[in-house]
Design a protein around this motif. Structure first.
Motif: not given
Length: 187
Positions: A118-134
């Motif tokens: 099992l591997s995991w990581r946390i990413d931060i969205k830099a791009q999305a269809k909606k601004v509130d998802q960035i």
């Protein structure tokens, strides 16, 4: 009486080879002739049945060494139970075979695929269809699954998925509930 202990260890090894490791060439007659030649067939059958039953109890409980010691002590105090050399033989045998027998029992009870890694990581969205998802955190999870009887040459199945904060919280609560049920079940 050291001979009784050695014969008992030999018998336990024979039982383990037959019952857990799949050896078909070890027979009752062979064990009796090699380990207990002075016993009648009925006496040997009784010793074999007692040792086999106790070994199954120890293995199915997955006893650690403190539990084993308490169990063997109770068996030596019991009428028709174990002698001291037999109890010492069980202790010696379990010390050398606990992990192997545990692994065989786990393998027998596993079906389908098993979790290999099992591997995991946390990413931060830099791009999305909606601004509130960035700039929202996202957990990326990767599971490596192996088939029970899969040879080492085949590749593992890999499953990847993404979880947002709400889904991760739900998954965490579900895992905590599973843990609580397992603890309750194990008591």
């Amino acid at each position: 009486m050291a001979d009784e202990g050695n014969s008992t260890v030999g018998l336990l090894n024979g039982i383990a080879k037959r019952e857990y490791y799949g050896s078909t060439d070890i027979t009752d007659e062979f064990l009796k002739e090699e380990l207990f030649p002075n016993l009648s067939t009925e006496e040997f059958t009784a010793v074999y049945a007692k040792c086999s039953h106790l070994l199954k109890s120890i293995a199915s409980a997955g006893m650690d060494f403190n539990q084993l010691e308490a169990f063997l002590t109770s068996q030596t105090k019991k009428k028709g139970g174990l002698s001291e050399p037999q109890a010492a033989a069980f202790s010696k045998f379990w010390k050398n075979n606990k992990t192997k027998i545990h692994n065989v029992m786990v393998s027998r009870s596993t079906y389908g695929k098993t979790l290999k890694n099992l591997s995991w990581r946390i990413d931060i969205k830099a791009q999305a269809k909606k601004v509130d998802q960035i700039n929202t955190p996202t957990a990326i999870v990767e599971l490596q699954l192996a088939n029970k009887n899969q040879s080492q040459s085949k590749e593992d199945d890999v499953v990847q998925f993404e979880l947002d904060e709400v889904m991760l919280g739900s998954l965490t609560r579900s895992l905590e509930e599973i843990e609580e049920r397992l603890i309750t079940f194990a008591k």
